[in-house]
Design a protein around this motif. Structure first.
Motif, short mmCIF file in Angstrom:
data_model
loop_
_atom_site.label_atom_id
_atom_site.label_comp_id
_atom_site.label_asym_id
_atom_site.label_seq_id
_atom_site.Cartn_x
_atom_site.Cartn_y
_atom_site.Cartn_z
N PRO A 1 0.64 -1.21 0.05
CA PRO A 1 -0.04 -0.04 -0.13
C PRO A 1 0.80 1.16 0.16
O PRO A 1 0.63 2.33 -0.75
CB PRO A 1 -0.73 -0.02 1.33
N PHE A 2 1.94 1.17 0.74
CA PHE A 2 2.75 2.35 0.85
C PHE A 2 3.48 2.37 -0.49
O PHE A 2 3.60 3.82 -1.01
CB PHE A 2 3.67 2.32 2.00
N SER A 3 3.89 1.52 -0.95
CA SER A 3 4.49 1.53 -2.35
C SER A 3 3.83 2.18 -3.41
O SER A 3 4.45 3.11 -4.31
CB SER A 3 5.04 0.43 -2.92
N MET A 4 2.37 1.76 -3.53
CA MET A 4 1.56 2.36 -4.28
C MET A 4 1.04 3.66 -4.30
O MET A 4 1.03 4.64 -4.96
CB MET A 4 0.50 1.22 -4.69
N ALA A 5 1.19 3.96 -2.99
CA ALA A 5 0.61 5.46 -2.51
C ALA A 5 1.90 6.32 -2.94
O ALA A 5 1.72 7.50 -3.24
CB ALA A 5 0.30 5.72 -1.10
N LEU A 6 3.36 5.98 -2.53
CA LEU A 6 4.29 6.76 -2.83
C LEU A 6 4.53 7.12 -4.47
O LEU A 6 4.72 8.27 -4.76
CB LEU A 6 5.59 6.12 -2.31
N VAL A 7 4.32 6.13 -5.12
CA VAL A 7 4.40 6.41 -6.77
C VAL A 7 3.25 7.20 -7.29
O VAL A 7 3.43 8.04 -8.18
CB VAL A 7 4.40 4.92 -7.71
N LEU A 8 2.14 7.24 -6.47
CA LEU A 8 0.93 7.91 -6.92
C LEU A 8 1.41 9.48 -6.55
O LEU A 8 1.22 10.17 -7.25
CB LEU A 8 -0.25 7.68 -6.47
N ALA A 9 1.99 9.69 -5.54
CA ALA A 9 2.47 11.02 -4.93
C ALA A 9 3.27 11.44 -5.96
O ALA A 9 3.23 12.60 -6.24
CB ALA A 9 2.76 10.93 -3.54
N LEU A 10 4.21 10.58 -6.28
CA LEU A 10 5.32 11.10 -7.12
C LEU A 10 4.70 11.52 -8.56
O LEU A 10 5.45 12.57 -9.39
CB LEU A 10 6.48 10.00 -7.48
N GLY A 11 4.03 10.82 -9.08
CA GLY A 11 3.29 10.94 -10.62
C GLY A 11 2.44 12.17 -10.23
O GLY A 11 2.32 13.11 -11.23
N ALA A 12 1.82 12.60 -9.09
CA ALA A 12 0.83 13.79 -8.88
C ALA A 12 1.68 15.05 -9.02
O ALA A 12 1.39 16.11 -9.38
CB ALA A 12 0.23 13.50 -7.66
N SER A 13 3.00 14.94 -8.40
CA SER A 13 3.97 15.85 -8.47
C SER A 13 4.51 16.45 -9.43
O SER A 13 5.09 17.42 -9.42
CB SER A 13 5.19 15.52 -7.25
N LEU A 14 4.23 15.60 -10.71
CA LEU A 14 4.63 16.03 -11.97
C LEU A 14 3.87 16.74 -12.86
O LEU A 14 4.06 17.07 -13.89
CB LEU A 14 5.30 14.69 -12.56
N THR A 15 2.35 16.62 -12.22
CA THR A 15 1.56 17.11 -13.20
C THR A 15 1.22 18.77 -12.68
O THR A 15 1.17 19.24 -11.75
CB THR A 15 0.24 16.53 -12.61
#
Length: 434
Positions: free
Chosen positions: A386-400
């Motif tokens: 869950p944390f791994s998937m949450a982190l990559v979502l946060a990283l992707g969101a930070s690029l938008t």
């Protein structure tokens, strides 16, 4: 007549693509706070929509790949180098590594959504977080159904029994795990939610950040997560305002909130005070030693993602508790080096630094990276799906880009490496969820 000298605007993603992105992102957001299978499904759907967006838009493809090529380089190394060295990744290790494809694909999916969809995603994020925190509070105080009440849900493979672990020295208090039913997963993922809420800089979002932060500090008895969140929030507060007096006022309020949480939680005080002892550290010294031996034995390519087992690198002085550990050195960078070699660990650090350089949402990304970095000093948070998937979502969101919606990201004149805008974004568009 058409002016042939004017640029042709990029084509907006189709309605089915936008709908798929919205559905995938919604399931992803809710799933990382509740059910791993739901999060995996959402990630896959969002990634599929992002792949369509990148395939159809050269401008968006260029923007995303400029920001994420080091992530793809690290991923290639992590999967190819150990395989060539005879250490193929395990199934679990392969799945954890492939999650990182969601950084570019998730960024593209978010770029395809409208401002209205993003507001809906933020409400889904907030609602799930508050429900999880409420459950963690009920679990902590023992106002929770008997463990046998969850027998019918055994097929979900949630660790329901984990929330019945009593806090040492505090009878009648339990280590709450929220909807994830695991205290560390709850603390780590909810910490990301708190940082995402803080980055929005609206009154309701700051209230959400305060509520989720107190829940992390009070209910799961997660000492390192509490410290990491405090440090990350302090960075976020300083970053949020250029005025020193306002920043000092915010830091003072944060310190008072932290002191109040420690005063109200004898169990957390006890765990913090024993964190450096052999009993309180959970034999971390011996775990670190097994990780170092793994790196010494396989310094270049590592043992392969998912293949590090402390028992393989134990010696006569290694306690049985350490040998039975499922595969963590309790230091994220050391575990990364053990599995992908020293070059793999260095590429991973470089990829995060490059993402920070390219991010137009550093108000989100900087505290998230600080939180992850501090957690990684004593835990392997990426070991938790869950944390791994949450982190990559946060990283992707930070690029938008804050202005990006339904294809406008590709039309944005700002390059991926340019700094973020000076002022805070409007509540309607800044709410990219994590």
């Amino acid at each position: 007549m058409r002016d042939h000298g004017s640029p042709i605007p990029p084509m907006a993603p189709s309605l089915p693509t936008r709908a798929l992105a919205a559905l995938g992102l919604g399931l992803w957001l809710v799933g990382v706070q509740s059910f791993e299978g739901l999060a995996s499904t959402g990630l896959a759907l969002a990634a599929a929509s992002g792949l369509v967006v990148l395939a159809r838009s050269a401008d968006e493809r260029t923007r995303v790949l400029r920001a994420t090529w080091p992530v793809l380089l690290w991923l290639s190394w992590a999967l190819v180098a150990p395989t060539l060295a005879g250490a193929r990744p395990s199934g679990t290790g392969l799945a954890r590594a492939l999650d990182w494809l969601a950084v570019p694909l998730g960024a593209a999916a978010l770029g395809a959504t409208s401002a209205r969809t993003r507001r809906g995603l933020v409400w889904a994020l907030a609602g799930t977080a508050l429900l999880s925190c409420m459950c963690a509070g009920l679990q902590h105080f023992g106002v929770w159904p008997d463990e046998r009440a969850f027998d019918a849900l055994a097929w979900t493979r949630q660790p329901y029994g984990r929330v019945y672990e009593e806090v040492p020295g505090e009878p009648g208090r339990f280590m709450g795990g929220g909807l994830l039913f695991h205290r560390l997963k709850f603390a780590h993922v909810t910490g990301l939610v708190a940082l995402a809420a803080l980055s929005l800089r609206t009154r309701w979002a700051i209230a959400l950040a305060a509520a989720t932060t107190l829940s992390v500090w009070l209910f799961p008895e997660a000492r390192l997560a509490s410290v990491a969140l405090l440090v990350a929030l302090a960075v976020g507060v300083v970053q949020a305002t250029p005025r020193p007096r306002v920043a000092l006022l915010g830091l003072t309020g944060l310190a008072v909130l932290a002191a109040l949480a420690v005063a109200l939680s004898p169990g957390l005080r006890e765990r913090l005070s024993t964190s450096l002892t052999a009993e309180g550290s959970g034999e971390r010294r011996h775990l670190l030693e097994t990780g170092l031996r793994a790196v010494e034995a396989h310094p270049f390519a590592g043992v392969g993602p998912g293949n590090f087992q402390p028992a393989r690198f134990a010696d006569g002085s290694t306690p049985a508790l350490v040998s039975e550990n499922p595969g963590k050195a309790h230091n994220q960078l050391l575990s990364m080096a053990a599995e992908t070699g020293i070059p793999g660990a260095l590429l991973f650090v470089f990829s995060l630094a490059w993402l920070w350089r390219c991010s137009p949402r550093r108000a989100l990304l900087t505290p998230v990276l600080v939180f992850f970095g501090v957690l990684g000093l004593g835990h392997d948070p990426l070991f938790q799906a869950p944390f791994s998937m949450a982190l990559v979502l946060a990283l992707g969101a930070s690029l938008t880009p804050p202005s990006a919606s339904a294809g406008t990201a590709a039309a944005s004149p700002r390059s991926p490496g340019s700094p973020p805008p000076a002022g805070p974004a409007s509540p309607g568009t800044a709410g990219t969820p994590t």
